[in-house]
Design an enzyme around this catalytic site. Structure first.
Site, PDB file in Angstrom:
ATOM      1  NE  ARG A  22      43.877 -65.687 -15.933  1.00  0.00           N
ATOM      2  CZ  ARG A  22      43.862 -66.722 -15.110  1.00  0.00           C
ATOM      3  NH1 ARG A  22      44.719 -66.803 -14.104  1.00  0.00           N
ATOM      4  NH2 ARG A  22      42.984 -67.679 -15.263  1.00  0.00           N
ATOM      5  CG  ASN A  69      36.276 -76.837 -10.474  1.00  0.00           C
ATOM      6  OD1 ASN A  69      35.862 -75.686 -10.299  1.00  0.00           O
ATOM      7  ND2 ASN A  69      37.473 -77.087 -10.961  1.00  0.00           N
ATOM      8  NE  ARG A 122      39.416 -74.646  -8.171  1.00  0.00           N
ATOM      9  CZ  ARG A 122      39.640 -74.017  -9.295  1.00  0.00           C
ATOM     10  NH1 ARG A 122      38.870 -74.245 -10.338  1.00  0.00           N
ATOM     11  NH2 ARG A 122      40.616 -73.159  -9.395  1.00  0.00           N
ATOM     12  CG  HIS A 126      46.717 -72.481  -9.519  1.00  0.00           C
ATOM     13  ND1 HIS A 126      47.524 -71.611 -10.208  1.00  0.00           N
ATOM     14  CD2 HIS A 126      45.684 -72.776 -10.334  1.00  0.00           C
ATOM     15  CE1 HIS A 126      47.000 -71.372 -11.398  1.00  0.00           C
ATOM     16  NE2 HIS A 126      45.877 -72.070 -11.498  1.00  0.00           N
ATOM     17  CD  GLU A 139      43.964 -77.955  -9.269  1.00  0.00           C
ATOM     18  OE1 GLU A 139      43.685 -76.881  -8.749  1.00  0.00           O
ATOM     19  OE2 GLU A 139      44.088 -78.093 -10.501  1.00  0.00           O
TER      20      GLU A 139
END
Ligand code: ADP
Length: 400
Positions: free
Chosen positions: A244, A10, A94, A183, A388
């Site tokens: 965010r 990743n 990923r 996601h 993940e």
């Protein structure tokens, strides 16, 4: 089931996270992280299963050098976990943005690399780094099959009415401006796991997944397909996140540019890095551990922040219940979803209309799949730790 070791990679713009996972036992054999790649003070953390964690400060001028160090650590005579690179059967990468080209994971070929590159302007911070990671691995392991697993792929089943924005249609035709969602690997993994835990067919269920981490998103999964999700063209839309903003009136951007004498880019940076719970709490913290402590101490900033966060989650649950004409199960996952019972309680306080009641003892548990609604609760609520890396390893093995 194949018995191979899969290296899951990743890559961020200056970081590289990795895990080596055995496909049969699904155990993590080793994992680690390279940080500050290309910056002074690069550091690698490496942890073999059952062994001591090592931290090494060593220069890494680029991602190729980082991958070299990772492969070196994995095959090291003393602390390594495999004898040679031949014992790594595949690499799963990923990839953040697959645009409309990728509705599922895929074996990496030259064409696939080109198609990923085409999506660079949709994720300018992430996709180029992901591609660098792939190239670095290809250079060092030219014979090893590589698979791309996209954050956006799971959401490609959304219907048009869910992914289109109310703007001139030609922006979609010309520039592919639409909702993509992110996601996806986590939403897919957690929703499937929920069906397993309920011992029901995935295709028969209406599931809402709340992935609440530093980045947070929520998805509606109906009959085994994602039908809506809260993140949009970029990961800025939707829930209030660590830093965010999530949803806001787009006119706020021009308003703030004028008031503060800032450029659009500067305000967007505020919306990405200084907003969310960090901004709402007046700069206090983006971390829910700090916020929860302050909430219990009655701190007004923490109270308003946690309330606003939970309210936004509850509002999306309502919207997605409507979108699916019902909901059978709601899942909480990721850093906050898995570890913050207070947030779950606050969200659930809005959900009486779904017949939801939490079992507070179960809600206090941590680190495992757990049903946190009482048995008579009409809609079930689960905490399901996301994984993940394991999901990427599974996808990789399925494709090689
Ligand atoms: P990301 O992967 O998006 O960076 P994570 O899923 O790791 O984010 O979630 C990070 C957030 O999870 C932290 O900011 C923190 O607020 C929350 N978190 C992690 N552990 C705990 C904990 N033990 N208690 C409360 N909140 C936690």
């Amino acid at each position: 089931m194949k018995d191979i070791n899969v290296l899951v990679i990743n890559c961020g713009s200056s970081s590289l996270k990795f895990q080596l996972i055995n496909s049969k036992s699904e155990e993590v054999i080793a994992k680690g992280l390279c940080e500050r790649i290309g910056i002074e003070g690069s550091k690698m953390t490496y942890a073999p299963a059952g062994g001591a964690k090592q931290e090494t400060e060593t220069p890494m001028k680029d991602h190729t050098q980082a991958v070299e160090l990772v492969l070196h650590a994995l095959t090291d005579a003393k602390t390594g976990v495999v004898k040679s690179l031949d014992e790594i059967g595949a690499v799963g990468h990923r990839i953040v943005h697959g645009g409309e080209d990728f509705a599922s994971s895929t074996l990496i070929t030259d064409e696939v690399m080109k198609a990923i590159e085409k999506c660079n302007d949709l994720a300018p911070l992430h996709n180029p780094a992901n591609l660098i990671g792939i190239r670095a691995c290809m250079e060092l392991m030219p014979e090893t099959p590589m698979v791309a697993v996209f954050d956006t792929a799971f959401h490609q089943t959304m219907p048009e009415e869910a992914y289109l924005y109310g703007i001139p249609y030609h922006y979609y035709e010309d520039y592919k401006v639409r909702r993509y969602g992110f996601h996806g690997t986590s939403h897919s993994y957690v929703s499937k796991r929920a069906a397993k835990l309920l011992d029901q067919k995935y295709e028969d269920l209406k599931i809402i997944v709340c992935h609440l981490g530093n980045g947070a998103s929520i998805s509606a999964v109906k009959n085994g397909k994602c039908v809506d999700t809260s993140m949009g063209l970029t990961p800025l839309e939707g829930l209030i996140m660590g830093t965010r903003s999530g949803d806001l009136d787009p006119a706020i951007i021009e308003f703030l540019c004028n008031k503060e004498g800032k450029s659009v880019n500067e305000i967007l940076s505020v919306l990405n890095k200084e907003s969310g719970v960090l901004g709402l709490s007046g700069g206090f913290s983006s971390d829910f551990r700090d916020l929860e402590k302050a909430y219990h101490a009655g701190d007004a900033a923490a109270v308003r922040t946690m309330k606003a966060f939970a309210y936004r989650v509850a509002k999306y649950i309502g919207a997605y219940t409507a979108a699916m004409n019902g909901v059978d199960v709601i899942c909480f996952t990721a850093g906050i979803g898995e570890n913050n019972p207070l947030t779950r309680t606050m969200v659930a306080s809005y959900l009486g209309y779904l017949g939801i009641e939490l079992d507070e003892e179960a809600n206090a548990k941590r680190g495992e799949d757990v049903l946190i609604s009482i048995p008579s609760s009409r809609t079930k609520v689960f905490v399901i730790p996301t994984n993940e890396e394991l999901a990427i390893a599974r996808e990789t093995v399925a494709l090689i």
